[in-house]
Design a protein around this motif. Sequence first.
Motif, PDB file in Angstrom:
ATOM      1  N   VAL A  94      -7.510  -7.704  -5.338  1.00  0.00           N
ATOM      2  CA  VAL A  94      -6.776  -7.693  -6.602  1.00  0.00           C
ATOM      3  C   VAL A  94      -5.272  -7.830  -6.391  1.00  0.00           C
ATOM      4  O   VAL A  94      -4.625  -8.712  -6.956  1.00  0.00           O
ATOM      5  CB  VAL A  94      -7.086  -6.400  -7.398  1.00  0.00           C
ATOM      6  N   CYS A  95      -4.682  -6.936  -5.597  1.00  0.00           N
ATOM      7  CA  CYS A  95      -3.221  -6.895  -5.468  1.00  0.00           C
ATOM      8  C   CYS A  95      -2.697  -7.548  -4.195  1.00  0.00           C
ATOM      9  O   CYS A  95      -1.488  -7.672  -4.017  1.00  0.00           O
ATOM     10  CB  CYS A  95      -2.733  -5.458  -5.559  1.00  0.00           C
ATOM     11  N   TYR A  96      -3.575  -7.928  -3.278  1.00  0.00           N
ATOM     12  CA  TYR A  96      -3.234  -8.623  -2.029  1.00  0.00           C
ATOM     13  C   TYR A  96      -2.411  -7.786  -1.054  1.00  0.00           C
ATOM     14  O   TYR A  96      -1.717  -8.314  -0.208  1.00  0.00           O
ATOM     15  CB  TYR A  96      -2.524  -9.960  -2.324  1.00  0.00           C
ATOM     16  N   ASP A  97      -2.471  -6.460  -1.179  1.00  0.00           N
ATOM     17  CA  ASP A  97      -1.859  -5.595  -0.174  1.00  0.00           C
ATOM     18  C   ASP A  97      -2.786  -5.536   1.033  1.00  0.00           C
ATOM     19  O   ASP A  97      -4.001  -5.701   0.912  1.00  0.00           O
ATOM     20  CB  ASP A  97      -1.677  -4.169  -0.712  1.00  0.00           C
ATOM     21  N   TYR A  98      -2.235  -5.268   2.209  1.00  0.00           N
ATOM     22  CA  TYR A  98      -3.050  -5.182   3.410  1.00  0.00           C
ATOM     23  C   TYR A  98      -3.540  -3.753   3.625  1.00  0.00           C
ATOM     24  O   TYR A  98      -2.799  -2.797   3.461  1.00  0.00           O
ATOM     25  CB  TYR A  98      -2.253  -5.645   4.630  1.00  0.00           C
ATOM     26  N   ILE A  99      -4.830  -3.632   4.011  1.00  0.00           N
ATOM     27  CA  ILE A  99      -5.471  -2.333   4.233  1.00  0.00           C
ATOM     28  C   ILE A  99      -6.230  -2.386   5.553  1.00  0.00           C
ATOM     29  O   ILE A  99      -6.826  -3.417   5.898  1.00  0.00           O
ATOM     30  CB  ILE A  99      -6.444  -1.998   3.078  1.00  0.00           C
ATOM     31  N   LYS A 100      -6.231  -1.263   6.303  1.00  0.00           N
ATOM     32  CA  LYS A 100      -7.006  -1.181   7.552  1.00  0.00           C
ATOM     33  C   LYS A 100      -8.495  -1.220   7.226  1.00  0.00           C
ATOM     34  O   LYS A 100      -8.941  -0.522   6.318  1.00  0.00           O
ATOM     35  CB  LYS A 100      -6.708   0.118   8.288  1.00  0.00           C
ATOM     36  N   VAL A 101      -9.256  -2.021   7.950  1.00  0.00           N
ATOM     37  CA  VAL A 101     -10.698  -2.132   7.713  1.00  0.00           C
ATOM     38  C   VAL A 101     -11.449  -2.193   9.046  1.00  0.00           C
ATOM     39  O   VAL A 101     -10.842  -2.348  10.102  1.00  0.00           O
ATOM     40  CB  VAL A 101     -11.031  -3.398   6.883  1.00  0.00           C
ATOM     41  N   ALA A 143     -16.007  -7.847   4.877  1.00  0.00           N
ATOM     42  CA  ALA A 143     -15.738  -9.192   4.340  1.00  0.00           C
ATOM     43  C   ALA A 143     -14.673  -9.165   3.246  1.00  0.00           C
ATOM     44  O   ALA A 143     -13.833 -10.050   3.163  1.00  0.00           O
ATOM     45  CB  ALA A 143     -17.026  -9.790   3.793  1.00  0.00           C
ATOM     46  N   GLY A 144     -14.712  -8.168   2.353  1.00  0.00           N
ATOM     47  CA  GLY A 144     -13.744  -8.068   1.268  1.00  0.00           C
ATOM     48  C   GLY A 144     -13.536  -6.623   0.899  1.00  0.00           C
ATOM     49  O   GLY A 144     -14.398  -5.768   1.135  1.00  0.00           O
ATOM     50  N   ILE A 145     -12.377  -6.327   0.294  1.00  0.00           N
ATOM     51  CA  ILE A 145     -12.064  -4.936  -0.024  1.00  0.00           C
ATOM     52  C   ILE A 145     -11.204  -4.872  -1.288  1.00  0.00           C
ATOM     53  O   ILE A 145     -10.471  -5.799  -1.596  1.00  0.00           O
ATOM     54  CB  ILE A 145     -11.336  -4.264   1.160  1.00  0.00           C
ATOM     55  N   THR A 146     -11.361  -3.755  -2.014  1.00  0.00           N
ATOM     56  CA  THR A 146     -10.482  -3.438  -3.136  1.00  0.00           C
ATOM     57  C   THR A 146      -9.811  -2.126  -2.781  1.00  0.00           C
ATOM     58  O   THR A 146     -10.487  -1.150  -2.453  1.00  0.00           O
ATOM     59  CB  THR A 146     -11.291  -3.278  -4.442  1.00  0.00           C
TER      60      THR A 146
END
Length: 137
Positions: A24-31, A36-39
């Motif tokens: 949604v917001c295109y911020d980077y998050i540790k995964v 494959a995808g994250i919110t």
Amino acid sequence: MSRENEKELMSFTEKGQRWLQCKVCYDYIKVDEDTAGITCSTCTLKKTLALKPMDEFFAKKHKKTGRPAGWHWMAEFVDKDGTVYHKGKEQPELKGTLKPTKVKPRKKKKKLTADEKLFKKAADWKKRKKARRSKWW
């Protein structure tokens, strides 16, 4: 969601940790490596609040009836509208026959300061000490 409609989100690895953009917001998050995808949590919270307003989350559950505390323990209690209760059970055949019960407000206790508490404890101790002394002699 099909592969054709899915946006290609940017990801990179830094010091062995994979980072992925929020959908949604295109911020980077540790995964993890296989994600494959994250919110992100912020976007999830915004979507949740859009479904149900914040006021409903913290709304008062208990509505006051106007009756005093412990009215259902009284042998007989008559409400303002004339409804008669015996030990909390409504007595419909007696409705309107008795005057409403007058309830005295509780006395408010004065909060003691630290000095007053100390003097009170000292007075209690003297009283107990005197009682012990007179008991043995």
